[in-house]
Design an enzyme around this catalytic site. Structure first.
Site, PDB file in Angstrom:
ATOM      1  N   LEU A 103       2.909   4.389 -10.523  1.00 52.50           N
ATOM      2  CA  LEU A 103       2.478   3.028 -10.868  1.00 52.50           C
ATOM      3  C   LEU A 103       3.685   2.110 -11.050  1.00 52.50           C
ATOM      4  CD1 LEU A 103      -0.376   3.911 -13.397  1.00 52.50           C
ATOM      5  CD2 LEU A 103      -0.547   3.429 -10.951  1.00 52.50           C
ATOM      6  N   ASP A 150       7.024  -2.780  -4.683  1.00 48.09           N
ATOM      7  CA  ASP A 150       6.850  -2.662  -6.138  1.00 48.09           C
ATOM      8  C   ASP A 150       7.412  -3.867  -6.900  1.00 48.09           C
ATOM      9  OD1 ASP A 150       5.864  -0.282  -5.266  1.00 48.09           O
ATOM     10  OD2 ASP A 150       7.484   0.951  -6.043  1.00 48.09           O
TER      11      ASP A 150
HETATM   12  C1  GLA Z   1       6.872   3.783  -3.319  1.00 49.95           C
HETATM   13  C2  GLA Z   1       7.976   2.788  -2.941  1.00 49.95           C
HETATM   14  C3  GLA Z   1       7.384   1.548  -2.260  1.00 49.95           C
HETATM   15  C4  GLA Z   1       6.437   1.919  -1.122  1.00 49.95           C
HETATM   16  C5  GLA Z   1       5.438   2.986  -1.596  1.00 49.95           C
HETATM   17  C6  GLA Z   1       4.573   3.497  -0.480  1.00 49.95           C
HETATM   18  O1  GLA Z   1       6.075   3.246  -4.331  1.00 49.95           O
HETATM   19  O2  GLA Z   1       8.698   2.401  -4.087  1.00 49.95           O
HETATM   20  O3  GLA Z   1       8.436   0.712  -1.789  1.00 49.95           O
HETATM   21  O4  GLA Z   1       7.142   2.338   0.008  1.00 49.95           O
HETATM   22  O5  GLA Z   1       6.081   4.090  -2.188  1.00 49.95           O
HETATM   23  O6  GLA Z   1       3.714   2.515  -0.008  1.00 49.95           O
END
Ligand code: GLA
Length: 363
Positions: A103, A150
């Protein structure tokens, strides 16, 4: 004494597309990291983590080095920000996000820290600039090659809305999340130990696919390809891994577009179908799922009032996201919790929310 709140994020769809110049659809959630900030006279940053019950002191100016310790997230932001600090700060950090649960507890930390420094030191940077700072903090100092998804979601979240972001053009728009529905986050409690190494491997495999495709077609990233193009590219034929990874990314982008349209027209059945197709592709072609996540997705999606479900984040454990009618959430939690426990002997954690705001100052 300023207090800041920086949320975690849940990605609804568009998984492993951000670092491929693709599209994503995250929300900011109501769990997150809280920072209490005090100005101090010393020329230093005193950071006290309630989670680790520990305090570190960082100098106001670098160079900063990785130490394999939680302070690296803070040092990473200072390194990427390369700002002229105007005052020392004492910061107490607490979080109610599960760590390593997918998360984005790390982007919640780095983005919140970047925002509070921006204000305390009057740096005048935009939220988008600070999202790039937070990403570089992880890429350059923590050593995780993550994309922009994120920190962007943490920076730009808006109550009641999902964010449709194109990670190539950095154009985005908000999409209303329908009333009467909730985002249910189900923590499988499977630790994502492989995540960092496998994550970086996936990035390399995608880069390899781009290299192969460039023998026939000039592209910069997999996000440049349309779904039908893939069938016409013969240079991927001898490389099944590159083909699978490319297929996931190309089809996932198309799924995000359809999911956004479905959300806009309030067709939650169609929206849920895209989530399920996304999960199937993440399991089959991108190979980032595991038995526990597959079970949670399959069982959740069979429950009444559940539109769809998929893994969220990097994969190999962590969380599943299900989208459900509000009145279906309590029975879902009860039924799915019991079935997961009897199958794997694990009591999954559930958290239900609606899209929330991005980082903000509470007082
Ligand atoms: C992790 C990475 C993101 C993204 C997701 C997959 O959360 O931090 O940048 O690549 O995986 O969608």
């Amino acid at each position: 004494m300023p207090v800041w709140f920086s949320p975690g994020r849940v990605n609804l769809i568009g998984e492993h597309t951000d670092y491929n110049g693709g599209r994503v659809l995250p929300i900011a959630m109501d769990l997150g990291t809280t920072f209490q900030v005090d100005l101090i006279r010393d020329a230093s940053l005193r950071i006290c983590s309630q989670r680790y019950d520990e305090q570190v002191v960082l100098p106001l100016e670098g160079p900063y080095r990785a130490r394999g310790h939680w302070q690296d997230y803070f040092a990473g932001v200072l390194h990427a920000l390369a700002a002229a600090p105007s005052t020392g700060l004492s910061i107490t950090v607490s979080s109610n996000l599960p760590q390593g649960g997918g998360l984005s507890s790390s982007a919640s930390l780095t983005m919140g820290f970047a925002m509070l420094l921006n204000e305390a030191w009057e740096l005048g940077k935009s939220r988008l600039e600070l999202a790039h700072v937070a990403q570089r903090a992880e890429n350059e100092l923590v050593g995780v090659d993550c994309g922009i998804l994120d920190p962007f979601a943490v920076a730009m979240g808006r109550s009641g809305q999902a964010i449709a972001l194109d990670c190539r053009s950095f154009r985005w728009h908000y999409v209303e999340f329908p009333e009467g529905h909730e985002v249910v986050v189900i923590n499988s409690l499977v630790k994502r130990e492989l995540t960092d190494s496998e994550y970086n491997t996936r990035r390399q495999e995608c880069a390899r696919a781009v290299e192969l495709i460039n023998h026939e077609r000039s592209i910069q990233c997999l996000g440049d390809l349309a779904a039908m193009d893939l069938d016409t590219i013969s240079s991927l034929n001898g490389n099944p891994v590159a083909l699978r990874r490319a297929r996931h990314v190309v089809e996932e982008n198309a799924r995000v577009d359809r999911a956004v349209s479905a959300l806009q027209s309030g067709d939650m059945g169609a929206f849920g179908e895209e989530l399920l197709a996304s999960h199937a592709s993440l399991a089959r072609d991108y190979q980032v799922s595991c038995a526990e996540l597959d079970f949670l997705v399959e069982t959740a999606s069979g429950q009444p009032g559940v539109c769809g479900a998929k893994m969220t984040g990097g994969g190999f454990g962590g969380c599943v996201v299900a989208v459900a009618r509000t009145d279906a959430v309590a029975p879902l939690v009860e039924e799915l919790g019991a079935r997961y426990d009897s199958r794997f002997g694990i009591q999954a954690h559930f958290h239900s929310c609606r899209p929330g705001d991005g980082v903000k100052r509470l007082q």
